[in-house]
Design a protein around this motif. Structure first.
Motif, short mmCIF file in Angstrom:
data_model
loop_
_atom_site.label_atom_id
_atom_site.label_comp_id
_atom_site.label_asym_id
_atom_site.label_seq_id
_atom_site.Cartn_x
_atom_site.Cartn_y
_atom_site.Cartn_z
N UNK A 202 0.74 -1.17 -0.10
CA UNK A 202 -0.09 -0.08 0.07
C UNK A 202 1.00 1.32 -0.17
N UNK A 203 0.39 2.34 0.01
CA UNK A 203 1.03 3.81 -0.08
C UNK A 203 0.40 4.62 0.41
N UNK A 204 1.10 5.67 0.88
CA UNK A 204 0.47 7.16 1.18
C UNK A 204 -0.16 7.94 0.00
N UNK A 205 -0.69 8.78 -0.02
CA UNK A 205 -1.26 9.53 -1.33
C UNK A 205 0.01 10.44 -1.50
N UNK A 206 0.48 10.59 -2.98
CA UNK A 206 1.46 11.52 -3.08
C UNK A 206 0.99 12.46 -4.14
N UNK A 207 0.09 13.42 -3.59
CA UNK A 207 -0.62 14.55 -4.56
C UNK A 207 0.71 15.22 -5.00
N UNK A 215 4.06 5.59 -10.96
CA UNK A 215 5.17 4.91 -11.46
C UNK A 215 6.13 4.05 -10.48
N UNK A 216 6.47 4.80 -9.48
CA UNK A 216 6.97 4.02 -8.25
C UNK A 216 6.41 3.04 -7.77
N UNK A 217 4.92 2.91 -7.67
CA UNK A 217 4.40 1.75 -6.99
C UNK A 217 4.44 0.68 -8.08
#
Length: 404
Positions: A202-207, A215-217
């Motif tokens: 999972x990830x944090x939001x990176x607005x 792309x990183x995901x």
């Protein structure tokens, strides 16, 4: 003492409050008025409660008190049993007895925590204060007392989110540090050391990033699959503001389950989630992932209960999810992480959670519903089911290719 803020003529007259005297300067004719005022105040002190039940009270519709009435004759006021136990407004509800999680003290737990620290990784298990961390990291015992495999949800792109949802304990900032370019390698190495066959990312939001981290995901997923082709990967993604090209990038990175949480029913979205999130935006992300991803990809979402939702709203949400071809649903109890976060409106019983599992599978046709007070979006019970389901699908595809 002279005050430096005033001219000497004024500051010289200022005295400490404890020694300062108040003088009334008389003017012609004021002595008589002052004496009359003192006489009136003295007479007011002698008034009794019954003196106020005269003509002024009658003008307000208050009946006169009987002669000789004494207020001390009233009986003492007793608490009403129907209201004495009412909760104080805004008080936190006490946790029921069924909300008891496995302690986080096993050797497996300590080993996984050491790997997370050594690789400089973040996990949603810790950042979101998940109550299941002891069970998931430690491995749950089966009926024979054997420990099952440990699981963890790795949170990539840092531990700081650009959004601020009222239920979430993850740190927030408008400009978090940039993602670690070495993170894909570190995650692959950590998962290899843990010996997992099913992992949740999972990830944090990176607005703050142009592609919001899509792309990183995708790169983390590709690196995991390259290091362990048989590894099953579930990706619990942000909404990417509903941008289809970013959803497509992650959905086609090699993952097996595309998960994105709607969190709550439509009516409570603004209260629960960041203003940039939305009910229909999340539904659109889930549908797009199913349409653009590889054949056989599963879509999954999660709802928190206990936020003030009604039963008919839960049913409507299940209906909307199935209309958007969502395969798997998890339902869990919302738990207030700190006093700064929104309060729990109700604790849903285990029996009610069981009923929602039946409704979701039998009435609405979800392939699987994990429902329980401590169930979370990446709860291990759901992972075991999905692992078996995905393996069955792969065997069917291999059989079809062999026949062709």
């Amino acid at each position: 003492r002279a005050c430096p803020s005033y001219p000497p003529r004024i500051s010289a007259k200022i005295r400490p409050l404890s020694t300062q005297s108040v003088h009334v300067t008389s003017t012609p004719g004021s002595s008589g008025r002052l004496a009359a005022l003192r006489s009136r105040l003295a007479s007011e002190k002698e008034k009794k409660m019954t003196d106020f039940a005269g003509p002024s009270a009658a003008m307000c519709g208050i009946p006169p008190l009987p002669a000789g009435w004494d207020p001390s004759s009233l009986p003492p006021i007793e608490a009403d049993a129907s209201t004495s136990n009412m909760p104080v407004q805004n008080a936190r509800l006490p946790k029921p007895k069924w909300l008891r999680a496995q302690p986080a003290d096993s050797e497996n737990y300590k080993a996984m925590r050491a790997t997370v620290r050594s690789k400089g990784l973040a996990t949603v298990c810790e950042e979101a204060r998940c109550p299941n961390i002891g069970e998931c990291w430690g491995g749950k015992e089966d009926a024979q007392g054997n420990k099952g495999p440990a699981t963890a949800t790795v949170m990539i792109m840092g531990d700081t989110c650009t959004r601020g949802c009222s239920f979430c304990a993850v740190k927030t900032s408008r400009a978090p540090p940039p993602p670690d370019p070495e993170e894909p390698r570190k995650v692959a190495e950590a998962v290899g050391e843990w010996g997992l066959d099913y992992v949740v990312l999972t990830s944090v939001d990176r607005d703050d990033i142009p592609d919001q981290g899509a792309g990183h995901f995708a790169e983390v997923v590709r690196r995991l699959k390259a290091s362990s082709p048989s590894l099953l990967v579930e990706a619990l993604t942000p909404d990417f503001r509903g941008e289809h090209d970013l959803v497509d990038l992650v959905a086609n990175s090699g993952l097996d389950v595309y998960a994105h949480n709607t969190e709550t029913v439509e009516r409570l979205q603004r209260r629960v989630r960041d203003r940039r999130a939305g009910y229909f935006q999340s539904l659109g992300v889930l549908r797009r992932a199913k349409e653009s991803g590889p054949q056989g990809i599963l879509t999954k979402t999660s709802l928190m209960l206990g936020l003030g939702e009604e039963d008919d709203e839960i049913r409507r949400t299940m209906e909307d999810l199935r209309e958007h071809d969502v395969d798997v649903l998890t339902l869990g109890q919302y738990l207030q992480p700190t006093k700064r976060h929104m309060k729990v409106r109700a604790y849903v019983t285990p029996e009610k959670f069981d009923e929602w599992a039946r409704v979701g599978e039998d009435e609405f046709g979800f392939k699987y519903v994990a429902s329980g007070p401590l169930v979370r979006s990446s709860y291990r019970a759901g992972e075991f089911y999905l692992k078996n389901l995905l393996n069955e699908r792969k065997l069917e595809e291999q059989a079809k290719r062999a026949v062709a």
